[in-house]
Design an enzyme around this catalytic site. Sequence first.
Site, PDB file in Angstrom:
ATOM      1  N   CYS A 137     -19.743 -36.167   5.457  1.00  0.00           N
ATOM      2  CA  CYS A 137     -20.611 -36.774   4.444  1.00  0.00           C
ATOM      3  C   CYS A 137     -20.149 -38.222   4.246  1.00  0.00           C
ATOM      4  O   CYS A 137     -19.114 -38.635   4.784  1.00  0.00           O
ATOM      5  CB  CYS A 137     -20.445 -36.012   3.127  1.00  0.00           C
ATOM      6  N   SER A 191     -15.977 -32.129   5.562  1.00  0.00           N
ATOM      7  CA  SER A 191     -14.773 -32.809   6.036  1.00  0.00           C
ATOM      8  C   SER A 191     -14.446 -32.477   7.497  1.00  0.00           C
ATOM      9  O   SER A 191     -13.364 -32.808   7.976  1.00  0.00           O
ATOM     10  CB  SER A 191     -13.589 -32.475   5.121  1.00  0.00           C
ATOM     11  N   HIS A 236      -8.146 -26.726  -7.729  1.00  0.00           N
ATOM     12  CA  HIS A 236      -8.674 -27.605  -6.675  1.00  0.00           C
ATOM     13  C   HIS A 236      -8.422 -29.052  -7.099  1.00  0.00           C
ATOM     14  O   HIS A 236      -8.612 -29.396  -8.278  1.00  0.00           O
ATOM     15  CB  HIS A 236     -10.175 -27.346  -6.468  1.00  0.00           C
ATOM     16  N   THR A 275     -18.193 -31.146  -7.458  1.00  0.00           N
ATOM     17  CA  THR A 275     -19.321 -31.570  -6.614  1.00  0.00           C
ATOM     18  C   THR A 275     -19.578 -30.639  -5.436  1.00  0.00           C
ATOM     19  O   THR A 275     -20.604 -30.769  -4.770  1.00  0.00           O
ATOM     20  CB  THR A 275     -19.040 -32.975  -6.030  1.00  0.00           C
ATOM     21  N   HIS A 285     -10.856 -36.628  -3.198  1.00  0.00           N
ATOM     22  CA  HIS A 285     -11.136 -35.640  -4.254  1.00  0.00           C
ATOM     23  C   HIS A 285     -10.993 -36.211  -5.654  1.00  0.00           C
ATOM     24  O   HIS A 285     -11.435 -35.602  -6.622  1.00  0.00           O
ATOM     25  CB  HIS A 285     -10.185 -34.444  -4.110  1.00  0.00           C
ATOM     26  N   GLU A 333     -10.035 -31.730  -6.911  1.00  0.00           N
ATOM     27  CA  GLU A 333     -11.137 -32.427  -7.609  1.00  0.00           C
ATOM     28  C   GLU A 333     -11.199 -31.991  -9.076  1.00  0.00           C
ATOM     29  O   GLU A 333     -11.401 -32.816  -9.971  1.00  0.00           O
ATOM     30  CB  GLU A 333     -12.484 -32.148  -6.921  1.00  0.00           C
TER      31      GLU A 333
HETATM   32  S1  SF4 Z   1     -18.564 -35.429  -3.413  1.00  0.00           S
HETATM   33 FE1  SF4 Z   1     -17.287 -34.673  -1.718  1.00  0.00          FE
HETATM   34  S2  SF4 Z   1     -18.687 -33.582  -0.354  1.00  0.00           S
HETATM   35 FE2  SF4 Z   1     -19.949 -34.836  -1.735  1.00  0.00          FE
HETATM   36  S3  SF4 Z   1     -20.321 -36.787  -0.684  1.00  0.00           S
HETATM   37 FE3  SF4 Z   1     -18.480 -37.056  -1.908  1.00  0.00          FE
HETATM   38  S4  SF4 Z   1     -16.758 -36.515  -0.564  1.00  0.00           S
HETATM   39 FE4  SF4 Z   1     -18.636 -35.698   0.364  1.00  0.00          FE
END
Ligand code: SF4
Length: 316
Positions: free
Chosen positions: A17, A273, A129, A170, A79, A131
């Site tokens: 992404c 990823s 996690h 996310t 993250h 994030e």
């Molecule tokens: S939030 Fe995470 S999965 Fe979504 S675009 Fe950003 S890095 Fe990629």
Amino acid sequence: MTRPPVTLYLAAPRGFCAGVDRAIKIVEMALERWGAPVYVRHEIVHNKFVVDGLRDKGAVFVEELSDCPDDRPVIFSAHGVPKSVPKAAEARQMVFVDATCPLVSKVHIEAQRHAENGLQMIMIGHAGHPETVGTMGQLPEGEVLLVETPQDVATVAVRDPERLAYVTQTTLSVDDTADVVAALKARFPRIVGPHKEDICYATTNRQEAVKAMAPKCDAMLVVGAPNSSNSKRLVEVGARAGCDYAQLVQRAGDIDWRALDGITSIGITAGASAPEVLIDEVIAAFEARFDVTRELVETAVENVEFKVPRVLRVPA
Ligand code: SF4
């Protein structure tokens, strides 16, 4: 010897992404600019192949800022990090570059805005996690309540049910999150939140492609790492959408060929990823054993791109 026929359904979009692409670029550009070693707090993205490649170029991966020397640059992973981390780096006068995905930073800003408006925050996410740790760490410890399931919502103890807001990780399952949001709204009708949730475009699109592909497939392989949240969600989404055998593989060597005995159609996708080279490797492994027909299952076209931070854009 004739090889058995198999149709490979290839999900699109799949793999990298914009946030992952940017984070990897940041480490590469930092290495070019400052030379090795450049420190990276936590795996820049959850993929061993990517991390090993950057390590070979001179990146040093550590879990805590305290593991970095003062005089080398440090990058924070895609993250996101709790507020205390850049603050500590500033106090030590370190050079640091924040590779937090802009879509995660957006959630950080949302959480802070709600808190400034006097709302108590609830985060929908997976405990531990990075994030989730980073987003919860935008506010003082104990200020953000974490829920993972509708059952958690039933027991969460809030200060004032009239003054609440929620944010989400996310990379969650879109469908599971809808259930948690529905439970929050049922118990706390005045809760404030994003239009739907904070699940990013990449997570949503990859899950949609898997849903379209799953009913066509005898089996599905998701290329991704065991600690990659969005990859694990793709396996769950595939199984739930009707694919009897959905498995996470890091690369071709992980494929359990005995489990695929007799299959005639297989879906292939990859977490955000996982680099395309690993998907190519998986496809090549099938081509070595089967007479392969490829079919693309495309449910969206992505053209999102994020700029790297300014410090890496201006000439040294
Ligand atoms: S939030 Fe995470 S999965 Fe979504 S675009 Fe950003 S890095 Fe990629």
